[in-house]
Scaffold this active site. Structure first.
Site, PDB file in Angstrom:
ATOM      1  N   GLU A  34      37.491  42.594  -5.880  1.00  0.00           N
ATOM      2  CA  GLU A  34      38.472  43.523  -5.331  1.00  0.00           C
ATOM      3  C   GLU A  34      37.782  43.969  -3.831  1.00  0.00           C
ATOM      4  O   GLU A  34      36.411  44.105  -3.609  1.00  0.00           O
ATOM      5  CB  GLU A  34      38.176  44.966  -6.236  1.00  0.00           C
ATOM      6  CG  GLU A  34      38.891  46.265  -5.544  1.00  0.00           C
ATOM      7  CD  GLU A  34      38.672  47.479  -6.447  1.00  0.00           C
ATOM      8  OE1 GLU A  34      39.288  47.476  -7.511  1.00  0.00           O
ATOM      9  OE2 GLU A  34      37.795  48.183  -6.238  1.00  0.00           O
ATOM     10  N   LYS A 187      53.294  50.963 -20.225  1.00  0.00           N
ATOM     11  CA  LYS A 187      53.423  50.097 -19.109  1.00  0.00           C
ATOM     12  C   LYS A 187      53.513  48.721 -19.129  1.00  0.00           C
ATOM     13  O   LYS A 187      54.200  48.051 -18.344  1.00  0.00           O
ATOM     14  CB  LYS A 187      51.823  50.519 -18.097  1.00  0.00           C
ATOM     15  CG  LYS A 187      51.878  51.939 -17.636  1.00  0.00           C
ATOM     16  CD  LYS A 187      50.609  52.104 -16.843  1.00  0.00           C
ATOM     17  CE  LYS A 187      49.420  52.156 -17.607  1.00  0.00           C
ATOM     18  NZ  LYS A 187      48.310  52.367 -16.726  1.00  0.00           N
TER      19      LYS A 187
END
Length: 329
Positions: A34, A187
């Site tokens: 990330e 989700k």
């Protein structure tokens, strides 16, 4: 009713993150990293130097975070596009905070036009205070599941591979783990293909998350759960990160780091770092043994700590000038 017109093929399209998890990898398991959008030119140079190093180490994909309230929107898009042309499979974080539905649609179409077809759908933290009260933007959406539904309903949506966040200890806004499980599954049912966890330091929490999702829904709960790891290099920084995440550092790990500090964090920072890298390595070893599909490292735009963990796992060369490495990386 006639079918909606299908969008023209994109001139360029990313490899799907969910596909990278199934590719053969030179290491024991795929790894990903990330990045955060840089604040200035010097930080941008450091980020892309790190990106080149991770490319050479065989990273499966990279993700680019998105500042609260869209504060890094343009930088996120610019950085993601440049990373994608290295080429690196690039995952773009997108949040709901301070965005209306038309703005979100415009952003998704902009991503599609650039071939940035990997999206991490997040509700996002309130600007200014990540642990403050979350307020829906007028004209916007309330839940990440609604963002997924919005994207998948768009003509461009068929090009996208969508991921979500998951929370090994449960989201701090959820009233209990059952509610957290239901929200995560909502989700996944909306069209997400995998999740990346919030950083954690107790592997048991990750395993319990995997078990509770699979028990509640054997189909959707079986989708890949990528563990999020932050190599520990400082006691102060790891405490701060856990505070922002609304989670806790396990007592045994804190004791180990405090012992390394010996009452003086500044004087013993190298020892703290050594112990911290060892802790992260042990976690990664267990996650690999437990079948984690990928190891996702929060890098803070640096390479060295992550490369040291990867080296300990037998997945990267050793770090250091004596091995011919550029210490800027």
């Amino acid at each position: 009713m006639p079918d909606s017109p299908r969008p023209a093929p994109l001139p360029y399209r990313q490899v799907a993150v969910s596909d990278t998890l199934r590719f053969n990898t030179p290491g024991r398991v795929p790894f990903s990293v990330e990045f955060m959008p840089p604040r200035d030119d010097e930080a941008e140079l450091r980020l892309f130097t790190a990106a080149e190093a991770f490319h050479d180490l065989g990273v499966s994909f990279v993700s680019v975070t998105y500042g609260a309230g869209g504060s890094t929107r343009e930088r996120t898009l610019r950085v993601a596009r440049r990373l994608a042309t290295k080429p690196l499979t690039t995952l773009v974080h997108t949040t709901l905070v301070e965005h209306t539905v038309p703005e979100l649609i415009h952003m998704v179409r902009a991503y599609a036009s650039l071939g940035l077809t990997n999206l991490l759908a997040l509700r996002g933290d309130p600007p200014g205070d990540p642990t403050g009260q979350w307020v829906q933007t007028p004209g916007g959406l309330r839940y990440a599941s609604e963002l997924i539904e919005l994207v998948t309903a768009m003509p461009e949506g068929r090009f996208f591979d969508i991921g979500i966040a998951s929370f090994p200890e449960g989201h701090y806004r959820a009233k209990d783990l059952q509610q957290d499980t239901e929200i995560t599954l909502r989700k996944l049912r909306a069209g997400a293909q995998y999740s990346i966890t919030q950083m954690f330091f107790d592997v048991d929490h990750y395993l319990r998350l995997r078990d509770r999702l699979a028990a509640a829904d054997p189909t959707e709960g079986a989708k890949p759960i990528i563990p999020g790891l932050m190599p520990i290099t400082s006691l102060r920084s790891v405490r701060k990160q856990m505070e922002l995440a609304g989670a806790q550092l396990p007592a045994d790990i804190e004791r180990e780091l405090l012992s390394a500090a010996g009452g003086d964090e500044r004087a013993n920072r190298d020892r703290i770092r050594e112990v911290g890298i060892g802790i992260t390595t042990r976690m990664a070893e267990r996650l690999i043994a437990e079948g984690a599909p990928d190891l996702h490292f929060m890098t803070m735009n640096n390479v060295r700590a992550t490369q040291e963990v990867l080296h300990n796992l037998g997945m990267a060369p050793a770090w250091g000038e004596e091995y011919g490495h550029d210490m800027v990386r």
